[in-house]
Design a protein around this motif. Sequence first.
Motif, PDB file in Angstrom:
ATOM      1  N   GLU A  90     -23.832  18.885 -25.196  1.00 46.41           N
ATOM      2  CA  GLU A  90     -24.597  18.158 -24.060  1.00 46.41           C
ATOM      3  C   GLU A  90     -25.559  16.839 -24.425  1.00 46.41           C
ATOM      4  OE1 GLU A  90     -25.211  19.421 -20.805  1.00 46.41           O
ATOM      5  OE2 GLU A  90     -24.021  21.114 -20.763  1.00 46.41           O
ATOM      6  N   VAL A 100     -20.585  16.296 -19.246  1.00 42.85           N
ATOM      7  CA  VAL A 100     -19.854  17.328 -19.684  1.00 42.85           C
ATOM      8  C   VAL A 100     -19.381  18.324 -18.790  1.00 42.85           C
ATOM      9  CG1 VAL A 100     -20.048  19.586 -20.937  1.00 42.85           C
ATOM     10  CG2 VAL A 100     -21.129  17.225 -21.991  1.00 42.85           C
TER      11      VAL A 100
ATOM     12  N   ASN B  78     -32.661  25.757 -26.577  1.00 43.95           N
ATOM     13  CA  ASN B  78     -31.648  26.679 -26.848  1.00 43.95           C
ATOM     14  C   ASN B  78     -32.277  28.010 -27.163  1.00 43.95           C
ATOM     15  OD1 ASN B  78     -29.357  28.035 -27.664  1.00 43.95           O
ATOM     16  ND2 ASN B  78     -29.436  27.631 -29.806  1.00 43.95           N
ATOM     17  N   TYR B  80     -32.565  32.277 -25.405  1.00 45.07           N
ATOM     18  CA  TYR B  80     -31.567  33.215 -24.889  1.00 45.07           C
ATOM     19  C   TYR B  80     -31.582  33.152 -23.473  1.00 45.07           C
ATOM     20  CZ  TYR B  80     -29.821  37.734 -23.919  1.00 45.07           C
ATOM     21  OH  TYR B  80     -28.979  38.866 -23.625  1.00 45.07           O
ATOM     22  N   ARG B  82     -31.796  30.504 -21.478  1.00 41.33           N
ATOM     23  CA  ARG B  82     -31.029  29.384 -20.940  1.00 41.33           C
ATOM     24  C   ARG B  82     -29.571  29.615 -21.289  1.00 41.33           C
ATOM     25  NH1 ARG B  82     -28.463  24.075 -22.043  1.00 41.33           N
ATOM     26  NH2 ARG B  82     -27.442  25.356 -23.731  1.00 41.33           N
ATOM     27  N   SER B  83     -29.288  30.199 -22.260  1.00 45.87           N
ATOM     28  CA  SER B  83     -27.605  30.371 -22.806  1.00 45.87           C
ATOM     29  C   SER B  83     -27.110  31.375 -21.947  1.00 45.87           C
ATOM     30  CB  SER B  83     -27.640  30.184 -24.290  1.00 45.87           C
ATOM     31  OG  SER B  83     -27.893  31.467 -24.720  1.00 45.87           O
ATOM     32  N   SER B  84     -27.607  32.479 -21.779  1.00 45.65           N
ATOM     33  CA  SER B  84     -27.069  33.457 -20.883  1.00 45.65           C
ATOM     34  C   SER B  84     -26.783  33.121 -19.251  1.00 45.65           C
ATOM     35  CB  SER B  84     -27.723  34.874 -20.983  1.00 45.65           C
ATOM     36  OG  SER B  84     -29.215  34.795 -21.200  1.00 45.65           O
ATOM     37  N   ALA B  86     -26.541  29.988 -18.466  1.00 41.01           N
ATOM     38  CA  ALA B  86     -25.429  29.345 -18.614  1.00 41.01           C
ATOM     39  C   ALA B  86     -24.089  29.989 -18.492  1.00 41.01           C
ATOM     40  CB  ALA B  86     -25.561  28.058 -19.571  1.00 41.01           C
ATOM     41  N   LEU B  87     -24.073  30.843 -19.171  1.00 41.84           N
ATOM     42  CA  LEU B  87     -22.741  31.669 -19.191  1.00 41.84           C
ATOM     43  C   LEU B  87     -22.460  32.312 -18.090  1.00 41.84           C
ATOM     44  CD1 LEU B  87     -20.533  32.791 -20.976  1.00 41.84           C
ATOM     45  CD2 LEU B  87     -21.957  34.839 -21.652  1.00 41.84           C
ATOM     46  N   GLU B  90     -21.240  29.643 -15.636  1.00 43.92           N
ATOM     47  CA  GLU B  90     -19.825  29.603 -15.907  1.00 43.92           C
ATOM     48  C   GLU B  90     -18.907  30.535 -15.439  1.00 43.92           C
ATOM     49  OE1 GLU B  90     -18.242  27.094 -18.253  1.00 43.92           O
ATOM     50  OE2 GLU B  90     -20.311  26.090 -18.395  1.00 43.92           O
ATOM     51  N   LEU B  91     -19.227  31.671 -15.585  1.00 45.33           N
ATOM     52  CA  LEU B  91     -18.241  32.672 -15.103  1.00 45.33           C
ATOM     53  C   LEU B  91     -18.106  32.842 -13.709  1.00 45.33           C
ATOM     54  CD1 LEU B  91     -19.301  35.486 -17.788  1.00 45.33           C
ATOM     55  CD2 LEU B  91     -17.474  34.091 -17.755  1.00 45.33           C
ATOM     56  N   VAL B 100     -17.732  23.509 -13.607  1.00 40.64           N
ATOM     57  CA  VAL B 100     -19.135  23.147 -13.910  1.00 40.64           C
ATOM     58  C   VAL B 100     -19.440  22.009 -14.669  1.00 40.64           C
ATOM     59  CG1 VAL B 100     -21.286  23.971 -15.095  1.00 40.64           C
ATOM     60  CG2 VAL B 100     -19.592  25.676 -13.809  1.00 40.64           C
ATOM     61  N   ASN B 101     -20.137  21.139 -14.058  1.00 39.39           N
ATOM     62  CA  ASN B 101     -20.713  19.912 -14.749  1.00 39.39           C
ATOM     63  C   ASN B 101     -22.218  20.055 -15.058  1.00 39.39           C
ATOM     64  OD1 ASN B 101     -19.364  16.806 -13.758  1.00 39.39           O
ATOM     65  ND2 ASN B 101     -20.411  17.403 -15.695  1.00 39.39           N
ATOM     66  N   SER B 102     -22.425  20.257 -16.316  1.00 36.13           N
ATOM     67  CA  SER B 102     -23.861  20.430 -16.808  1.00 36.13           C
ATOM     68  C   SER B 102     -24.419  19.138 -17.327  1.00 36.13           C
ATOM     69  CB  SER B 102     -23.675  21.565 -17.603  1.00 36.13           C
ATOM     70  OG  SER B 102     -22.690  21.627 -18.361  1.00 36.13           O
ATOM     71  N   VAL B 103     -25.680  19.004 -17.078  1.00 33.60           N
ATOM     72  CA  VAL B 103     -26.436  18.108 -17.666  1.00 33.60           C
ATOM     73  C   VAL B 103     -27.885  18.772 -18.187  1.00 33.60           C
ATOM     74  CG1 VAL B 103     -25.622  16.310 -16.324  1.00 33.60           C
ATOM     75  CG2 VAL B 103     -27.684  17.108 -15.566  1.00 33.60           C
TER      76      VAL B 103
END
Lengths: 340, 340
Positions: A90, A100, B78, B80, B82-84, B86-87, B90-91, B100-103
């Motif tokens: 990113e 992205v 980064n 936990y 945030r990333s879950s 994001a996951l 996505e799903l 998904v377009n992420s910034v």
Amino acid sequence: MSTEQFTRGPAMRDVAAAAGVSAQTVSRVLNDHPNVQDSTRRRVMAVIEELGYRRNNTARALVTGKSRTLGVLTLATNNYSRSSLALGIELGAREAGYTVNSVTSSLSATALTDAVSRLVHQGVDGIIIAAPLQDAAEQVRHITARIPTVNTDGSSSMGERMVGVDQDIAAVLATRHLLDLGHKTVWHVAGPADWSDAASRLNSWRRTLKEAGREVPPELHGDWSPESGYRNGLILARMPEVTAILVASDEMAFGVLRALTELGRRIPEDVSVVGIDDIDLAAFSNPPLTTIRQSFEDTGRRAVHRLVSQIAHPEEAIAPDLVAPTLVIRSSTAPPPPGS
Amino acid sequence: MSTEQFTRGPAMRDVAAAAGVSAQTVSRVLNDHPNVQDSTRRRVMAVIEELGYRRNNTARALVTGKSRTLGVLTLATNNYSRSSLALGIELGAREAGYTVNSVTSSLSATALTDAVSRLVHQGVDGIIIAAPLQDAAEQVRHITARIPTVNTDGSSSMGERMVGVDQDIAAVLATRHLLDLGHKTVWHVAGPADWSDAASRLNSWRRTLKEAGREVPPELHGDWSPESGYRNGLILARMPEVTAILVASDEMAFGVLRALTELGRRIPEDVSVVGIDDIDLAAFSNPPLTTIRQSFEDTGRRAVHRLVSQIAHPEEAIAPDLVAPTLVIRSSTAPPPPGS
DNA sequence: CCTAAGATTGTTATCCATAACAGTTTTCTC
DNA sequence: GAGAAAACTGTTATGGATAACAATCTTAGG
């Protein structure tokens, strides 16, 4: 709550009309073409400002064939490496002026193929395959042959499109460290067999032991989860001859530590444990975990740079871009107990 | 290495020509319009298959004004959650047929505004603001007024566009648990003041203590990192009257545990510690961490569903969609030591 | 058998920005 | 001051799919 209709913003022709020029001239101003008179340029700029005009990227993408969007394929799991890699990508993309577009996939070949073709279909300019699966790159090669692609899979065997951390070195460093401390041999809790990281680490561990003339014990397998580390730890804890364990990821190492502790094996007095990744929490386990540091975030950034330059110069030859990881010694490793 | 030129795939007109129909008919087949004869439909399908035709999303987006892409704004960190999250997004997006377009963005108002406008500019159909910052939603409201938007910020005060875990309840559960065990009061290591999660937890902790008629000790502040938890833990460990600590995130809690252990305070005999999040590693700390479970992945999914239905029915009224977190009791909490 | 209604298919305009080309004006040189 | 080169600006075609409208062909009812 916005019940109001979405009103289309002004188009290039509106700007052109208001500035008394043709749409093409507006386009030239926007694209910094030299052949525009300064007065014209200023006038157009003023109108753009006034109308709050923004160029329509969709139309742009259609006509130029470039979307300034990078596709990222990740696995649908939430571990540290995945998320920090995603973060690096990113950030790198933003710096390079790209957006992205990410899709997740499961392990199967069809899912991979499907995900990649979704990206291509979306019109991305290039693809980063951040799915460290054995042969992932091969499986989708028929799709990616036509579009710039980069792999962050750290197995150097995978060819020239590779960017990442050299996974072969990681396990070598860890295994050597344990042997240097005086351990007779090193046990290994590996990751899933279809992950290339796991496979590289497994092979390097084995090779290092062999080169040192040591016995190679049978490896155990986990699935990257702390739970799987715990389960394998429960097994290893019952074997008195185990004095050194290399765990293929820090997250599993946490589970191993927990299991050893529960069964009364002291770390590092009785058993030494080394992880791989150096996640943020590794310095705060009990005891703090000796591990192999590899910056996934940096890998993500490098992957983007590589990809962007490949998009710009598709003809140029490329070479793998692998970075060596480093050993971080904390308190989970020590010489073996005297009697062993 | 692909030096070969990128060859454009077949367009709709090619399919039309090969099938002996007009492009419009192909379009109708693709869009499942009813008014196409079965034989024609089959013929077109066959040609599509044969030619390997795939619809061009860019052209589609241009003419329909819909890109079937969701914009996601996350913070450039980064951890936990945030990333879950994001996951989950996505799903959820994949299930709903969206991309998904992420910034990422930093904390500043200008960065936020910039990031959101980049998304709008990219032509996304809706936006998920996954940046739990105080007033983040307010700051970008002037941009998002025109486009469906959802916040995953769990502070219920933020209005109707909210989806997430009720952050107010989280800290209440944790604090009550400690008080129920018999602790006189509960200390708190809070997150950064500008994060809404942190603020909600701080307020709820304070309120719960007051309602129970307990003294409210001064709070300590961390930045979500394990290191910051460690630093705060070193302070708390030196204060004998501290018997119960609520840490605003599991990651910081790991640092607190480490500091307490290093300074010889036993957990849970001397000090009880509760985290928030229930990260995968929480069950494998030493001792296993009592915490508040909240499924970020689920939140991500729900956010997508909400957003997609909002895109489909922009007129419809919406209500906050907050889910209650749950208490997970492990071994880091116990009644206070007898003499305290 | 004829006409209205319905089903099926095609034509054209549209979305917006850009490239290629073409036209006009300015500037320069001998 | 003519001719050429350079600078500037406009016109048109293009990319791919879709909506609106138009046209044709069936089918049913009278």
